[in-house]
Design an enzyme around this catalytic site. Structure first.
Site, short mmCIF file in Angstrom:
data_model
loop_
_atom_site.label_atom_id
_atom_site.label_comp_id
_atom_site.label_asym_id
_atom_site.label_seq_id
_atom_site.Cartn_x
_atom_site.Cartn_y
_atom_site.Cartn_z
N TYR A 57 0.83 -1.21 0.00
CA TYR A 57 0.00 0.00 0.00
C TYR A 57 0.87 1.26 0.00
O TYR A 57 0.62 2.21 -0.75
CB TYR A 57 -0.90 -0.04 1.23
CG TYR A 57 -1.80 1.14 1.45
CD1 TYR A 57 -2.92 1.34 0.65
CD2 TYR A 57 -1.55 2.05 2.47
CE1 TYR A 57 -3.77 2.42 0.87
CE2 TYR A 57 -2.39 3.12 2.70
CZ TYR A 57 -3.49 3.31 1.89
OH TYR A 57 -4.33 4.38 2.11
N LYS A 101 0.91 4.08 -2.93
CA LYS A 101 0.52 5.46 -2.62
C LYS A 101 1.66 6.44 -2.89
O LYS A 101 1.42 7.60 -3.26
CB LYS A 101 0.06 5.56 -1.17
CG LYS A 101 -1.29 4.91 -0.91
CD LYS A 101 -2.40 5.51 -1.77
CE LYS A 101 -3.78 5.09 -1.33
NZ LYS A 101 -4.84 5.63 -2.22
#
Length: 303
Positions: free
Chosen positions: A170, A174
């Site tokens: 993640y 991001k």
């Protein structure tokens, strides 16, 4: 006049949480909204219902205009149909809010390839493909001599800015969204497109389990700093004509606080005009570190 009056706005992952709050906020400011949501669970697997349809019903019940899109925006076909849905329903597209995502948290030694690929796919590819198809439409409009005042709001995270223990997939995705934002802003400005990113902190399905205590609503009422609706006013402004001239920027948004992030900038430097030996390079680097700011803490480090 309402800030987004007459604009056509796509919001991905808009069935719940931040995306739902954004869609409702845009509709309240006069926008016509394409509500995209695949209806999956927290892990990205198919869910039992269509949350996008419920958000569309909410918007229409309030007198607004909205249509549902249930396609997978991390596929070329799904992203193309997303833009086509806006054009078919409303005849134009003005703003794209990339928000869709899910989690598969693991420590790196336990993170398997499928979990890496799935999270990077929905967050990073799921930003790239809608942006690509929206940008192609806006470029064609500009080349045809029609004025374009388009806006893109991408969604990064504190994990993308600082890293987050147990969220290597993640965090990497991001962080990639931040670089994609900078490139898109530089490339698309000539066509009248502004591209910015937010790093929100709010209570969503993704955060209320991982950071349950920090994300909880206050007992006894009062200001709910983690309500997703707190982030949406900034997103509406970035997605409107009112943000003219703002592009290639990243904002943190949490509760009642907005912060402009300043990103990577050159710090202390030394130049010798020739090649270093390993020992010399190490000595120089160590001296530079004594003059530099300490990096921010990674979320979850030391816990």
């Amino acid at each position: 006049m309402a800030m987004a009056q007459g604009r056509v706005v796509i919001v991905t992952g808009a069935g719940r949480g931040l995306g739902r709050a954004h869609a409702l906020a845009f509709a309240a400011e006069g926008a016509r909204v394409v509500v995209n949501d695949l209806g999956v669970g927290l892990d990205g697997l198919p869910g039992p219902d269509s949350p996008a349809a419920r958000v569309v019903a909410e918007i229409r019940a309030g007198g607004g205009e909205a249509v549902e899109h249930g396609g997978d925006i991390a596929t070329n076909e799904g992203a193309a149909s997303l833009v086509e849905s806006a054009l078919a329903a409303f005849g134009r597209l003005d703003t794209l809010v990339n928000n869709a995502g899910f989690l598969r948290d693991r420590m790196l030694v336990n993170l398997d390839e499928d979990d890496w690929d799935a999270v990077v796919r929905v967050h990073l590819k799921g930003h790239f493909l809608p942006l690509k198809h929206a940008a192609a439409y806006w470029r064609a409009e500009a080349k045809a001599g029609r004025a374009v005042a388009a806006r893109v709001v991408n969604t990064s995270s504190g994990a993308g800015l600082s890293g987050s223990v147990g969220q290597g997939n993640y965090s990497a995705a991001k962080a990639g969204i931040l670089a994609l934002t900078l490139v898109a802003a530089a490339e698309m400005g000539r066509y009248g497109v502004q591209v910015n990113a937010i790093a929100p902190a709010a209570r969503t399905r993704m955060t209320e389990r991982t950071f349950a205590e920090a994300m909880a609503a206050p007992d006894g009422g009062g200001f709910d700093a983690m309500a997703p609706e707190n982030v949406s006013p900034l997103v509406v402004w970035l997605g409107s004509r009112a943000s003219a001239g703002v592009t290639g920027r990243v904002f943190e948004a949490e509760g009642g606080r907005i912060t402009v992030m300043e990103g990577w900038r050159p710090g202390p430097t030394v130049e010798r005009g020739g090649r270093w030996t390993p020992a010399e390079a190490g000595e120089a680097a160590a001296k530079l570190l004594t003059r530099s700011q300490a990096p921010g803490a990674v979320y979850g480090a030391g816990e």
